[in-house]
Motif scaffolding. Sequence first.
Motif, PDB file in Angstrom:
ATOM      1  N   MET A  83      34.432  16.241 -30.662  1.00 27.40           N
ATOM      2  CA  MET A  83      35.885  16.342 -30.738  1.00 27.40           C
ATOM      3  C   MET A  83      36.306  17.585 -29.972  1.00 27.40           C
ATOM      4  N   ALA A  84      37.330  17.467 -29.129  1.00 29.01           N
ATOM      5  CA  ALA A  84      37.904  18.616 -28.428  1.00 29.01           C
ATOM      6  C   ALA A  84      39.220  18.977 -29.105  1.00 29.01           C
ATOM      7  N   ILE A  85      39.384  20.253 -29.420  1.00 32.66           N
ATOM      8  CA  ILE A  85      40.514  20.704 -30.221  1.00 32.66           C
ATOM      9  C   ILE A  85      41.210  21.849 -29.504  1.00 32.66           C
ATOM     10  N   TRP A 151      40.445  26.087 -26.163  1.00 32.93           N
ATOM     11  CA  TRP A 151      39.913  24.899 -26.827  1.00 32.93           C
ATOM     12  C   TRP A 151      38.672  25.247 -27.641  1.00 32.93           C
ATOM     13  N   MET A 152      38.346  24.340 -28.551  1.00 28.75           N
ATOM     14  CA  MET A 152      37.073  24.392 -29.254  1.00 28.75           C
ATOM     15  C   MET A 152      36.456  23.005 -29.184  1.00 28.75           C
ATOM     16  N   GLN A 176      25.786  20.698 -24.376  1.00 25.71           N
ATOM     17  CA  GLN A 176      25.742  21.747 -23.356  1.00 25.71           C
ATOM     18  C   GLN A 176      26.317  21.267 -22.028  1.00 25.71           C
ATOM     19  N   ASP A 177      26.159  19.992 -21.734  1.00 24.76           N
ATOM     20  CA  ASP A 177      26.555  19.447 -20.439  1.00 24.76           C
ATOM     21  C   ASP A 177      27.975  18.873 -20.457  1.00 24.76           C
ATOM     22  N   THR A 178      28.663  18.974 -21.587  1.00 24.44           N
ATOM     23  CA  THR A 178      30.002  18.403 -21.722  1.00 24.44           C
ATOM     24  C   THR A 178      31.044  19.280 -21.020  1.00 24.44           C
ATOM     25  N   VAL A 179      32.059  18.623 -20.471  1.00 25.87           N
ATOM     26  CA  VAL A 179      33.187  19.312 -19.829  1.00 25.87           C
ATOM     27  C   VAL A 179      34.447  19.015 -20.648  1.00 25.87           C
ATOM     28  N   VAL A 180      35.204  20.044 -20.967  1.00 24.68           N
ATOM     29  CA  VAL A 180      36.456  19.885 -21.712  1.00 24.68           C
ATOM     30  C   VAL A 180      37.628  20.001 -20.746  1.00 24.68           C
TER      31      VAL A 180
END
Length: 215
Positions: A83-85, A151-152, A176-180
């Motif tokens: 989840m991106a917050i 963001w978190m 680790q490889d995720t982009v927000v």
Amino acid sequence: ATGEPAATADVTDSTAKPERPNGPWDVTELDGSRPSHSAPRLDLGGIRIRPASGMQVQLQVDQSTGKATSVLLVADNAALQLMAIAAGKTKPLWPATRRAVQADADRKRGTTQEGDGPWGPVLRLSIPATTSDGKTGVQPSVVLGIDGPRWMLRATMLGRAAVDQEQMNKMMAIVQDTVVVRGDEPMAPGELIQLTPPPRPESATDVDPPTTETV
């Protein structure tokens, strides 16, 4: 990512500050200086992910709003929820979120153990649950939050990913490889960043297009 250390999830007693020397990334940080910056990812709007081959990807839709607010990746009885917050410019969200998660576990008569992970404090949870055959059991999970610029990223390890170190490390590598992609629009701290289905199938990810589930 090629040539970069993979995140591991060993939990130790520590108060180290969360850091992101090797990801996850804000979209503005992708300057091409690392091989992982240009790697193809599944574009889900608010986040971009690179699932492992064969993983099931499922967008989870909030029933009250009809908006997709989290994504679930599943493989080998191990699962990862992302989840991106939205957050403010200066105050990190994870400390307060961590206290809220602990309080929620207490209300459910569960137990929590705090330790240190790749990005700072993590929570190991054991929550009473009823199995599909009606028996009482315990659902383990590992919850972590990574604070970025406004963001978190909240990641929850479920199933085997919460108890098996090898499976946990595989999921940590995806985190680790995720982009927000926070966007520039005004958002209140704590507001979920909306996710969307990818604009087209991306064969380079070697996974099927995500399904949706109302939660």
